[in-house]
Enzyme design. Structure first.
Site, short mmCIF file in Angstrom:
data_model
loop_
_atom_site.label_atom_id
_atom_site.label_comp_id
_atom_site.label_asym_id
_atom_site.label_seq_id
_atom_site.Cartn_x
_atom_site.Cartn_y
_atom_site.Cartn_z
CB SER A 85 88.94 38.99 16.76
OG SER A 85 89.67 37.89 16.49
CG HIS B 123 92.44 36.77 20.50
ND1 HIS B 123 91.26 36.13 20.63
CD2 HIS B 123 92.41 37.17 19.16
CE1 HIS B 123 90.63 35.93 19.53
NE2 HIS B 123 91.21 36.90 18.59
CG HIS C 129 92.02 31.88 16.01
ND1 HIS C 129 92.65 32.76 16.68
CD2 HIS C 129 90.76 32.56 15.53
CE1 HIS C 129 91.58 33.78 16.81
NE2 HIS C 129 90.44 33.59 16.47
CE1 TYR D 124 95.22 32.96 13.03
CE2 TYR D 124 93.08 32.61 12.47
CZ TYR D 124 93.63 33.43 13.27
OH TYR D 124 93.25 34.66 14.04
CD GLU D 125 96.20 31.98 17.07
OE1 GLU D 125 97.10 32.18 18.17
OE2 GLU D 125 95.41 31.94 17.27
CB ALA E 56 85.47 39.24 14.99
CG MET F 256 89.12 32.91 9.85
SD MET F 256 90.66 33.76 9.88
CE MET F 256 90.09 34.86 8.25
CB SER F 257 86.84 31.10 15.94
OG SER F 257 85.95 31.89 16.13
CG ASN G 173 84.54 42.13 7.66
OD1 ASN G 173 84.78 41.61 8.80
ND2 ASN G 173 84.84 41.66 6.65
CG HIS H 244 93.49 41.63 12.68
ND1 HIS H 244 92.38 40.60 13.03
CD2 HIS H 244 94.04 41.61 13.87
CE1 HIS H 244 92.57 40.33 14.22
NE2 HIS H 244 93.62 40.93 14.84
N1 HPA Z 1 86.07 36.38 7.04
C1 HPA Z 1 86.62 35.66 7.83
N2 HPA Z 1 86.64 35.74 9.05
C2 HPA Z 1 86.32 37.09 9.63
C3 HPA Z 1 86.00 37.96 8.85
C4 HPA Z 1 85.82 37.69 7.29
O1 HPA Z 1 85.52 38.60 6.51
N3 HPA Z 1 85.65 39.23 9.80
C5 HPA Z 1 86.13 38.90 10.87
N4 HPA Z 1 86.35 37.55 10.73
#
Ligand code: HPA
Length: 280
Positions: free
Chosen positions: A33, A64, A86, A88-89, A116, A217-218, A241, A255
Site C-alpha cells: 500500500s 495499488h 488482499h 478481504y477483497e 504497510a 493484512m497481507s 502508523n 487508510h
Molecule cells: N493494522 C493493520 N494493518 C495495517 C495497519 C494497522 O494498523 N497499518 C497498515 N496496515
C-alpha cells in the site's frame, strides 16, 4: 469461483505474462500500500495490467496500481507487482497467491515482499522500516491456508517447513543496506490478520503479548506459497502508523494515514530494494 487453483490455471496466467518477454525474471518484488513508486525505477521491458492476465486477482484498493512491471533494476531482471490483492477483497487464499505461482513458473527464485504495517513494538515510530525476521500466521491458524486443497507436487511437498521462512542472508543484507543509508530500521515479527477493519485496543495488546512487532493484512499467504515452492524470501514492512493498545488512543487509524506514511516510506524501501538487488 473455485477455492483452489489448478496447474492449468497457473499455466494460462503464466503464458500471458511470458508472451511479451525476451528475458525471464529472476527476482519477484511485491509493492504494498502506497509503496508502488519502486516500479518507476525499473527499466521496463513490459508493463502488463492485471486485467490482461487471465485468473489474476484484481486490485480494488486505493494505493495499488494493479500492474506487472517487468524489466531491469540494479543488474537483475525483476518482475514487480505494483499493487497486490488482499484476502478481504474477497479472493480465496489460493487465488490471492496465484501471482507467486506465476513467478515460480517463470523461474523467479527470490521474492522481495513489502507491505504497510501498524507498529506494535513500542520502540517503533511512523515511517520506520522493519525487516521481517519471522511471522505469526494468525489467519492460517484460523483455518485459511493458500495450500489447502490438492497439493501441487510440482512446486513443493504437502507439509512444507516454515523455519527460516525469511532468508537469514537476505535479512542481514537488507539491514546492512538500510543502516548504511541512515534509514531507521528494526528486525521483527509480522502478524497477518484478515482485515479490513483495523485492530481494537484489546487486539493490539493481545498481538503484542504473542510476540508480534508489526501487524498487517497481507504478505504471510504469499510467503507461505513462496516457501512451498522453495523461493528465498525477503520481507520488508513500512511502519505506517503505531498502535498503542490504549483504550483511548490520541488518534484513530485511517487508510489515508497509511498512504501518507507511504510517501515517506517509498523512497526508503526503494533504497533498500535497490541496494539488496545490487549485491545479490
Ligand atoms: N493494522 C493493520 N494493518 C495495517 C495497519 C494497522 O494498523 N497499518 C497498515 N496496515
Amino acid at each position: 469461483m473455485k477455492e483452489f487453483v489448478t496447474m492449468e490455471t497457473i499455466e494460462e496466467a503464466a503464458a500471458a505474462v511470458r508472451r511479451p518477454l525476451t528475458d525471464l525474471p529472476q527476482v519477484g518484488i511485491i509493492l504494498g500500500s502506497g509503496l508502488g513508486g519502486v516500479a518507476e525505477a525499473v527499466e521496463a521491458a513490459a508493463v502488463i495490467p492485471y486485467t490482461e492476465i487471465p485468473h489474476f486477482p484484481q486490485v480494488t484498493v486505493e494505493g495499488h496500481a494493479g500492474r506487472l512491471v517487468i524489466g531491469r533494476l540494479e543488474g537483475q531482471t525483476v518482475m514487480v507487482m505494483q499493487g497486490r490483492a488482499h484476502y478481504y477483497e474477497g479472493y480465496s487464499m489460493a487465488r490471492l497467491t496465484l501471482p507467486i505461482r506465476v513467478m515460480q513458473v517463470l523461474g523467479v527464485e527470490t521474492l522481495i515482499v513489502t507491505n504497510a504495517a501498524g507498529g506494535l513494538n513500542p520502540g517503533f515510530s511512523p515511517a520506520d522500516v522493519m525487516i521481517i525476521r519471522d511471522h505469526i500466521n494468525l489467519i492460517g491458524m484460523a483455518g485459511q491456508s493458500p495450500l489447502r486443497g490438492p497439493n501441487l507436487d510440482r512446486f513443493g511437498p504437502r507439509f512444507p517447513d516454515m523455519t527460516r521462512a525469511y532468508d537469514p542472508a537476505l535479512r542481514a543484507l537488507a539491514l546492512q543496506v538500510a543502516r548504511e543509508a541512515g534509514i531507521p530500521v528494526h528486525e521483527g515479527v509480522y502478524v497477518c490478520l484478515a482485515g479490513p477493519n483495523f485492530e481494537t485496543p484489546a487486539d493490539v495488546r493481545f498481538l503484542r503479548m504473542i510476540g508480534a512487532d508489526a501487524v498487517g493484512m497481507s504478505t504471510v499467504p504469499e510467503v507461505i506459497v513462496a516457501r512451498h515452492g522453495g523461493m528465498r524470501v525477503l520481507g520488508i514492512s513500512g511502519i505506517s502508523n503505531v498502535l498503542t493498545g490504549e483504550d483511548e488512543p490520541a488518534a484513530e487509524t485511517t487508510h489515508e494515514e497509511v498512504l501518507e506514511a507511504g510517501r515517506l516510506l517509498a523512497p526508503r524501501l526503494e533504497t533498500i530494494v535497490r541496494g539488496v538487488l545490487r549485491r545479490l
